[in-house]
Design a protein around this motif. Structure first.
Motif, PDB file in Angstrom:
ATOM      1  N   SER A  45      -0.080   2.660 -10.027  1.00  0.00           N
ATOM      2  CA  SER A  45      -1.322   2.083  -9.529  1.00  0.00           C
ATOM      3  C   SER A  45      -1.075   0.717  -8.896  1.00  0.00           C
ATOM      4  O   SER A  45      -1.605   0.413  -7.825  1.00  0.00           O
ATOM      5  CB  SER A  45      -2.338   1.957 -10.668  1.00  0.00           C
ATOM      6  OG  SER A  45      -3.508   1.336 -10.221  1.00  0.00           O
ATOM      7  N   LYS A  46      -0.262  -0.088  -9.552  1.00  0.00           N
ATOM      8  CA  LYS A  46       0.047  -1.432  -9.039  1.00  0.00           C
ATOM      9  C   LYS A  46       0.695  -1.343  -7.653  1.00  0.00           C
ATOM     10  O   LYS A  46       0.308  -2.064  -6.731  1.00  0.00           O
ATOM     11  CB  LYS A  46       0.960  -2.170 -10.008  1.00  0.00           C
ATOM     12  CG  LYS A  46       1.212  -3.612  -9.632  1.00  0.00           C
ATOM     13  CD  LYS A  46       1.981  -4.321 -10.733  1.00  0.00           C
ATOM     14  CE  LYS A  46       2.180  -5.769 -10.442  1.00  0.00           C
ATOM     15  NZ  LYS A  46       1.098  -6.622 -10.894  1.00  0.00           N
ATOM     16  N   GLN A  47       1.647  -0.433  -7.505  1.00  0.00           N
ATOM     17  CA  GLN A  47       2.323  -0.257  -6.212  1.00  0.00           C
ATOM     18  C   GLN A  47       1.357   0.275  -5.159  1.00  0.00           C
ATOM     19  O   GLN A  47       1.333  -0.199  -4.021  1.00  0.00           O
ATOM     20  CB  GLN A  47       3.513   0.700  -6.361  1.00  0.00           C
ATOM     21  CG  GLN A  47       4.310   0.897  -5.091  1.00  0.00           C
ATOM     22  CD  GLN A  47       4.983  -0.370  -4.606  1.00  0.00           C
ATOM     23  OE1 GLN A  47       5.630  -1.076  -5.380  1.00  0.00           O
ATOM     24  NE2 GLN A  47       4.840  -0.688  -3.327  1.00  0.00           N
ATOM     25  N   ARG A  48       0.518   1.237  -5.526  1.00  0.00           N
ATOM     26  CA  ARG A  48      -0.439   1.821  -4.588  1.00  0.00           C
ATOM     27  C   ARG A  48      -1.459   0.774  -4.125  1.00  0.00           C
ATOM     28  O   ARG A  48      -1.736   0.637  -2.939  1.00  0.00           O
ATOM     29  CB  ARG A  48      -1.151   3.017  -5.220  1.00  0.00           C
ATOM     30  CG  ARG A  48      -2.126   3.717  -4.260  1.00  0.00           C
ATOM     31  CD  ARG A  48      -2.946   4.778  -4.956  1.00  0.00           C
ATOM     32  NE  ARG A  48      -3.673   4.317  -6.117  1.00  0.00           N
ATOM     33  CZ  ARG A  48      -4.776   3.560  -6.084  1.00  0.00           C
ATOM     34  NH1 ARG A  48      -5.285   3.144  -4.932  1.00  0.00           N
ATOM     35  NH2 ARG A  48      -5.388   3.201  -7.216  1.00  0.00           N
ATOM     36  N   VAL A  49      -2.001   0.014  -5.090  1.00  0.00           N
ATOM     37  CA  VAL A  49      -2.998  -1.009  -4.747  1.00  0.00           C
ATOM     38  C   VAL A  49      -2.363  -2.104  -3.901  1.00  0.00           C
ATOM     39  O   VAL A  49      -2.963  -2.577  -2.930  1.00  0.00           O
ATOM     40  CB  VAL A  49      -3.673  -1.578  -6.019  1.00  0.00           C
ATOM     41  CG1 VAL A  49      -4.535  -2.784  -5.699  1.00  0.00           C
ATOM     42  CG2 VAL A  49      -4.493  -0.488  -6.703  1.00  0.00           C
ATOM     43  N   TRP A  50      -1.132  -2.514  -4.211  1.00  0.00           N
ATOM     44  CA  TRP A  50      -0.443  -3.513  -3.401  1.00  0.00           C
ATOM     45  C   TRP A  50      -0.313  -3.008  -1.958  1.00  0.00           C
ATOM     46  O   TRP A  50      -0.554  -3.755  -1.001  1.00  0.00           O
ATOM     47  CB  TRP A  50       0.938  -3.843  -3.978  1.00  0.00           C
ATOM     48  CG  TRP A  50       1.699  -4.784  -3.098  1.00  0.00           C
ATOM     49  CD1 TRP A  50       1.616  -6.146  -3.080  1.00  0.00           C
ATOM     50  CD2 TRP A  50       2.628  -4.431  -2.069  1.00  0.00           C
ATOM     51  NE1 TRP A  50       2.434  -6.659  -2.105  1.00  0.00           N
ATOM     52  CE2 TRP A  50       3.074  -5.624  -1.471  1.00  0.00           C
ATOM     53  CE3 TRP A  50       3.133  -3.221  -1.607  1.00  0.00           C
ATOM     54  CZ2 TRP A  50       3.986  -5.642  -0.431  1.00  0.00           C
ATOM     55  CZ3 TRP A  50       4.048  -3.241  -0.563  1.00  0.00           C
ATOM     56  CH2 TRP A  50       4.466  -4.447   0.009  1.00  0.00           C
ATOM     57  N   SER A  51       0.034  -1.745  -1.800  1.00  0.00           N
ATOM     58  CA  SER A  51       0.158  -1.168  -0.456  1.00  0.00           C
ATOM     59  C   SER A  51      -1.160  -1.224   0.301  1.00  0.00           C
ATOM     60  O   SER A  51      -1.202  -1.564   1.490  1.00  0.00           O
ATOM     61  CB  SER A  51       0.643   0.287  -0.530  1.00  0.00           C
ATOM     62  OG  SER A  51       1.945   0.348  -1.036  1.00  0.00           O
ATOM     63  N   VAL A  52      -2.241  -0.888  -0.379  1.00  0.00           N
ATOM     64  CA  VAL A  52      -3.568  -0.925   0.254  1.00  0.00           C
ATOM     65  C   VAL A  52      -3.925  -2.363   0.641  1.00  0.00           C
ATOM     66  O   VAL A  52      -4.313  -2.626   1.780  1.00  0.00           O
ATOM     67  CB  VAL A  52      -4.651  -0.326  -0.673  1.00  0.00           C
ATOM     68  CG1 VAL A  52      -6.046  -0.586  -0.131  1.00  0.00           C
ATOM     69  CG2 VAL A  52      -4.432   1.166  -0.881  1.00  0.00           C
ATOM     70  N   LEU A  53      -3.790  -3.291  -0.297  1.00  0.00           N
ATOM     71  CA  LEU A  53      -4.169  -4.684  -0.031  1.00  0.00           C
ATOM     72  C   LEU A  53      -3.291  -5.309   1.052  1.00  0.00           C
ATOM     73  O   LEU A  53      -3.790  -6.008   1.935  1.00  0.00           O
ATOM     74  CB  LEU A  53      -4.109  -5.510  -1.314  1.00  0.00           C
ATOM     75  CG  LEU A  53      -5.078  -5.100  -2.430  1.00  0.00           C
ATOM     76  CD1 LEU A  53      -4.862  -5.979  -3.656  1.00  0.00           C
ATOM     77  CD2 LEU A  53      -6.520  -5.114  -1.976  1.00  0.00           C
TER      78      LEU A  53
END
Length: 166
Positions: free
Chosen positions: A81-89
């Motif tokens: 989740s942390k990696q996915r959200v970082w990618s989005v942001l």
């Protein structure tokens, strides 16, 4: 979260009656976007889970076709989740990507989600951020963080506005 995961494991242990087929089938289970077996769920540590989504009926069919007719359980770990959200942001804000060049470089940041300051271990709110619901992301400095949100122990604030789930 531990109770939710235990309940899901129990749900997977009980077969689900597939609509109109008079045949018992298990729901599809995904961990970090990879389909896993029911026995593999036992190896998931509850403290590692950021979010769990359960899809059923027409929603499961729309997302996964005939394979989803018995339902779908989607589990996302905190690390994924942390990696996915970082990618989005970082895809939506050059400033965010500059200040936080990797998913794990945000130790000196506090996240503000739709106006609410999140605690350091509140992964469940952040895990709901997607490219589709993200309205804005703004990085603020220590002075603005202290003045507007009364937070003085972090260097940065990441103000995230997402569309409310309907």
């Amino acid at each position: 979260m531990k109770n939710i995961l235990s309940t899901l494991i129990l749900l997977c242990a009980v077969t689900v009656f597939a609509q109109g087929t008079h045949k018992f089938e298990d729901p599809l289970v995904f961990l970090d976007s990879v389909q896993i077996s029911k026995p593999a769920m036992a190896g998931i540590k509850p403290d590692d889970v950021a979010s769990v989504f359960v899809y059923k009926d027409s929603t499961a069919l729309a997302l996964y076709g005939e394979k989803g007719k018995s339902g779908v359980i989607y589990i996302e770990t905190k690390a994924f989740s942390k990696q996915r959200v970082w990618s989005v942001l970082s895809s939506k804000s050059a400033e965010y990507k500059r200040v936080f060049p990797t998913a794990n470089s945000d130790a000196e940041a506090v996240y503000i989600f739709n106006g609410a300051v999140l605690s350091d271990n509140d992964d469940s709110k952040l895990s709901t951020v997607t490219a589709g619901n993200l309205k804005s992301v703004t990085v603020i400095d220590r002075n603005k963080l202290k003045k507007e949100y009364k937070v003085s122990n972090k260097e940065y604030g990441v103000v995230i506005e997402v569309a409310e789930h309907k």
